[in-house]
Each structure stands twice: as C-alpha cells, then as structure tokens.
Design a protein around this motif. Structure first.
Motif, mmCIF file in Angstrom:
data_model
loop_
_atom_site.group_PDB
_atom_site.id
_atom_site.type_symbol
_atom_site.label_atom_id
_atom_site.label_comp_id
_atom_site.label_asym_id
_atom_site.label_seq_id
_atom_site.Cartn_x
_atom_site.Cartn_y
_atom_site.Cartn_z
ATOM 1 N N VAL A 53 -34.957 7.080 -15.444
ATOM 2 C CA VAL A 53 -36.153 6.338 -15.858
ATOM 3 C C VAL A 53 -36.928 6.998 -17.003
ATOM 4 C CG1 VAL A 53 -36.427 5.275 -13.595
ATOM 5 C CG2 VAL A 53 -37.616 7.425 -14.097
ATOM 6 N N GLY A 54 -36.411 8.058 -17.601
ATOM 7 C CA GLY A 54 -37.122 8.673 -18.713
ATOM 8 C C GLY A 54 -37.818 9.959 -18.305
ATOM 9 N N THR A 93 -25.032 -0.806 -26.637
ATOM 10 C CA THR A 93 -23.869 -1.149 -25.812
ATOM 11 C C THR A 93 -23.969 -0.388 -24.503
ATOM 12 O OG1 THR A 93 -21.450 -1.369 -25.823
ATOM 13 C CG2 THR A 93 -22.349 0.676 -26.690
ATOM 14 N N ASP A 94 -23.446 -0.973 -23.435
ATOM 15 C CA ASP A 94 -23.613 -0.364 -22.119
ATOM 16 C C ASP A 94 -22.285 -0.343 -21.390
ATOM 17 O OD1 ASP A 94 -24.980 0.790 -19.942
ATOM 18 O OD2 ASP A 94 -26.743 -0.451 -20.341
ATOM 19 N N LEU A 95 -22.244 0.309 -20.228
ATOM 20 C CA LEU A 95 -20.952 0.536 -19.581
ATOM 21 C C LEU A 95 -20.284 -0.736 -19.110
ATOM 22 C CD1 LEU A 95 -21.262 2.145 -16.022
ATOM 23 C CD2 LEU A 95 -23.111 0.900 -17.090
ATOM 24 N N LEU A 141 -26.144 2.836 -16.224
ATOM 25 C CA LEU A 141 -26.553 1.501 -16.638
ATOM 26 C C LEU A 141 -28.013 1.513 -17.093
ATOM 27 C CD1 LEU A 141 -25.650 -1.446 -16.877
ATOM 28 C CD2 LEU A 141 -26.548 -1.827 -14.577
ATOM 29 N N GLY A 142 -28.233 1.136 -18.345
ATOM 30 C CA GLY A 142 -29.577 1.067 -18.890
ATOM 31 C C GLY A 142 -30.149 2.382 -19.376
ATOM 32 N N ILE A 143 -29.382 3.449 -19.303
ATOM 33 C CA ILE A 143 -29.885 4.740 -19.759
ATOM 34 C C ILE A 143 -30.124 4.697 -21.270
ATOM 35 C CG2 ILE A 143 -27.686 5.873 -20.277
ATOM 36 C CD1 ILE A 143 -28.732 8.352 -18.754
ATOM 37 N N HIS A 144 -31.069 5.490 -21.739
ATOM 38 C CA HIS A 144 -31.471 5.404 -23.143
ATOM 39 C C HIS A 144 -30.342 5.752 -24.103
ATOM 40 C CE1 HIS A 144 -31.808 9.591 -22.095
ATOM 41 N NE2 HIS A 144 -32.138 9.959 -23.307
ATOM 42 N N PHE A 176 -9.647 6.437 -28.081
ATOM 43 C CA PHE A 176 -10.591 5.521 -28.714
ATOM 44 C C PHE A 176 -11.995 6.128 -28.644
ATOM 45 C CE2 PHE A 176 -7.242 3.239 -26.523
ATOM 46 C CZ PHE A 176 -6.734 2.380 -27.497
ATOM 47 N N ILE A 177 -12.563 6.467 -29.770
ATOM 48 C CA ILE A 177 -13.959 6.895 -29.826
ATOM 49 C C ILE A 177 -14.817 5.640 -29.944
ATOM 50 C CG2 ILE A 177 -15.700 8.094 -31.201
ATOM 51 C CD1 ILE A 177 -13.639 10.203 -31.858
ATOM 52 N N VAL A 178 -15.611 5.375 -28.890
ATOM 53 C CA VAL A 178 -16.349 4.111 -28.813
ATOM 54 C C VAL A 178 -17.828 4.372 -28.569
ATOM 55 C CG1 VAL A 178 -14.347 2.806 -28.005
ATOM 56 C CG2 VAL A 178 -15.856 3.886 -26.330
ATOM 57 N N PRO A 179 -18.697 3.490 -29.100
ATOM 58 C CA PRO A 179 -20.125 3.619 -28.844
ATOM 59 C C PRO A 179 -20.432 3.386 -27.369
ATOM 60 C CG PRO A 179 -19.659 1.979 -30.574
ATOM 61 C CD PRO A 179 -18.369 2.348 -29.949
ATOM 62 N N PRO A 180 -21.528 3.987 -26.853
ATOM 63 C CA PRO A 180 -22.528 4.718 -27.629
ATOM 64 C C PRO A 180 -22.165 6.169 -27.920
ATOM 65 C CG PRO A 180 -23.205 4.576 -25.352
ATOM 66 C CD PRO A 180 -21.952 3.759 -25.451
ATOM 67 N N ARG A 181 -21.370 6.828 -27.018
ATOM 68 C CA ARG A 181 -21.057 8.237 -27.266
ATOM 69 C C ARG A 181 -19.839 8.678 -26.448
ATOM 70 N NH1 ARG A 181 -25.274 12.014 -23.922
ATOM 71 N NH2 ARG A 181 -25.205 10.924 -21.927
ATOM 72 N N TRP A 182 -18.887 7.758 -26.257
ATOM 73 C CA TRP A 182 -17.800 7.974 -25.315
ATOM 74 C C TRP A 182 -16.454 8.132 -26.019
ATOM 75 C CZ3 TRP A 182 -19.769 3.036 -22.487
ATOM 76 C CH2 TRP A 182 -21.003 3.320 -21.876
ATOM 77 N N LEU A 183 -15.497 8.634 -25.276
ATOM 78 C CA LEU A 183 -14.098 8.717 -25.700
ATOM 79 C C LEU A 183 -13.242 8.189 -24.563
ATOM 80 C CD1 LEU A 183 -11.772 9.726 -27.590
ATOM 81 C CD2 LEU A 183 -11.950 11.933 -26.404
#
Length: 385
Positions: free
Chosen positions: A120-121, A324-326, A316-319, A9-16
């Motif tokens: 944090v950027g 969508t988040d983990l 968690l919360g990374i840009h 499953f290729i799923v957002p944000p950039r995962w498989l």
C-alpha cells in the motif's frame, strides 16, 4: 524427452521470462530476474543453458546440482536467480508431462489456499493520509493484511524526527484499517542497528504483523539485539539466496519469518528445502514475490506443500507495475482470483498458469531498463534504498 531450446524475454514493467522447449512439444516457463539487473541474469541463463541442452528435463534435482556445483564460483543473486528461473521452467515441464500440478509431485498439498497481502505504499514522499486510504481500499477489496514501507533513508544514528514520521504513518494506517488487519512494516534494510532497535520498540503499540529487513541480511547478527528490544515478529530473507545463506540465520534463533524469493533463491527446488529447514526451527514462511505471474505461480506451488507457509506476497497493483500488471500476461487471469484475503492454489498442470505468449512477444519488443532509485543522505553520502 530432451531439452532443445532456451528463449528469454525482457518484458515490462521490470521482469524477465524464460521459455524452455523440448523435442516432445512440451514447454515450461520460468521467471529468472534480479530487479534492475535483468540483462545480467539473462546472460547467466544462456550461459547455464549449455549444461542442459539435449538433457532430460525430468531430472530436475540432478540439473539443479549441476548448475550449482559445476561452477567453481557459486551462489549470489545473479547465478541463483538464473538457476531459479530454469528450475521453475523444468518443474512446469514436468507437471505438464504428468498432467498434474507441481505440488502433487512434491508430496501433495497440505492446504487449498493461502492468505495474501497487498502493498500500500509508505515510501519516501508518500503522504500519510494517502497511504491510509490505500490500506483502507485494500481491506475493502477483501485483503486482511497489507504491507507498507516504514522508513525513508536513515543514517547510522539519525534524528528522532524520522522515528516520529514512521510512527505517525503507521498510526494513521492502523486507525484506517482497524485493530485486526495484519500490517507488515518493511524497513527495506534502510535502517542500521542503532535506529532499528528504536523503531522495533516504538512500533509495538500498533500490533504489527511483522517487521521486515530491519537491517540488511549481511548484518543478520544484529537481529539478536533487535529481537531483545521487541516482541514484534522479525522477518528477513529476500536477499538471501540458498539454504547455506539461511543456515546460520536459523541456527541463531532470532528470526520468526523467512522470506526467500522463488525467483532469486534457486527456484522451487531450493525454496522447498529452505522452507523445510525453517519448519524444523519453528520459523514461518512468507515467500517474497513483488514480481510477475510466473514467480507468483511458483510461490503458490511451494506454499501448497510447506506447512509453515502462512501468507504470500503478490504484486497486483504495486507501484512498480505502472503501465502493465501481472494479470496482463495470462491467458486466464482468474487463476489468481483473490477472495476474502486468500488465493487458491492453481490446479492446472505444471505451474497452473497459461502464459499468453503472443502478448509476451509483443511486450518484449518494448522491453525495459528498470533501475531502482539512488538515494543520498543530507551530507551527500549514498543511502540504502
């Protein structure tokens, strides 16, 4: 028990994500991905599945050796990431079969929780004050350590204006969080040896927890000279994919922290071995994980049994996770409940997380085609990102 099916499953944000099914109804989940090359790794996973359909999923070591050694060409980010996700899913099945967390099958835990840090950027174009506010917010949220990108693109020999920019950004963050919060500075392999030496020395007054990838891992021989210019611990390893890649790095003795990625470096089986190698050289472990919930769960199972693990990256919360988040992919997001800068080792069977398969299938209909930015120097030449 036999393996019956592989599904990706290729799923957002950039995962498989990978689901492996068995004829006894036990399923395992893995996260085999190279950021920006998800479809390529997906193909590799299905090619490797030919070796495993119909086999006993509990023979994990044998399967790992088969996947690695059966091909004349081996190693590298694609094949090792595909192997990593398969390995994670097989361990998930095995833990569920014996109704126990994976770490119990690896000898039992040597810790109950592990310190985590928040990103944090600090990337190109980020305002110093914005990064400082993000760092302060992370600390107020309970984190005792943060990591930030330190540099924009850098030529082999570059202007000291860029050095000054890095120092000003780090100074602003240090003042915002106080003297005792851990700060990791990620060079992201953007610097080359001449400028990395300068940066490593100039950053010393800010009590840095570690500098990460001061040069690309292909240039690890440069760590000798960089280490001679600073007392800051040096970390690297997210772009190294097997114990053979880490062998000379550890033997040379100029790294303080290794950062293999459990979704890139052969999975739980291989990262456990890499961690043990590092322990023998008195080198700390900080598993790389700017990825999804399955990858993080796999890391925590390794952290549980690796005495030299001291901190864990999490996304968690990374840009990268915009939209969508983990936690969105979990039935119970409380499994990653961060408290006082630590996260508990999951106690459920297998990886210890329950994936919301309905949400995975929904998001797979959206998919992604994530690519990292392509940067250029002022003269038009391609820069490291």
């Amino acid at each position: 028990m036999k393996i019956t099916k592989f599904e990706t499953f290729i799923v957002p944000p950039r995962w498989l994500f990978l689901k492996i099914e068995t004829d006894e109804g036990i399923v395992g989940w893995g996260e085999p991905v190279v950021e920006g090359r998800a479809a390529t790794v997906e193909t590799a996973v299905h090619e490797l599945s030919d070796y495993l359909i119909g086999k006993d999923p509990l023979r994990i070591e044998d399967h790992w050796q088969t996947l690695y050694r059966s091909g004349f060409y081996r190693g590298g980010p694609i094949l090792m990431s595909a192997t990593a996700g398969i390995d994670q899913a097989l361990w998930d099945i095995k833990g569920k079969f014996f109704n126990t967390p994976i770490y119990q099958l690896l000898g039992g835990a040597c810790r109950d929780s592990i310190r985590v840090y928040s990103w944090v950027g600090g990337d190109k174009g980020d305002n110093h004050d914005e990064v400082a506010r993000a760092a302060k917010l992370a600390v107020e949220s309970g984190f005792s350590a943060i990591k930030m990108n330190g540099t924009a693109e850098m030529q082999y020999i570059d202007s000291h204006d860029k050095i000054d920019t890095v120092l000003e950004r780090v100074r602003t963050v240090r003042e915002a969080v106080g003297p005792n919060v851990g700060i990791g500075i990620d060079f992201h392999g953007r610097a080359h040896k001449p400028m990395a030496k300068v940066l490593a020395k100039e950053l010393e007054p800010y009590r840095i927890m570690f500098i990460e990838e001061p040069v690309l891992s292909q240039n690890n021989e440069a760590l000798r000279e960089i280490a001679n210019h600073t007392s800051i611990p040096i970390a690297t390893g997210e772009r190294m994919f097997s114990r053979w890649d880490f062998k000379s790095l550890l033997q040379d003795g100029y790294v303080d922290i290794i950062q293999p990625d459990a979704s890139h470096a052969g999975g739980i089986t291989e990262c456990r071995k890499i961690a043990s190698m590092a322990e023998a050289y008195d080198v700390a472990l900080a598993l790389h994980c700017p990825l999804g919930p399955i990858a993080l769960a796999a890391c925590l199972q390794i952290d549980a049994v690796a005495h030299n693990a001291f901190i864990q990256e999490q996304s968690l919360g990374i840009h990268y996770n915009a939209g969508t988040d983990l936690l969105d992919y979990l039935e119970d997001p409380r499994v990653f409940n961060y408290r006082n800068g630590y996260v508990d080792i999951p106690q459920g069977p297998g990886l210890g997380v329950t994936i919301n398969e309905e949400h995975v299938r929904k998001m797979a209909q959206i998919g992604h085609r994530w690519r990292n930015p392509v940067w250029h120097h002022a003269d038009g030449s391609v820069a490291e990102w």
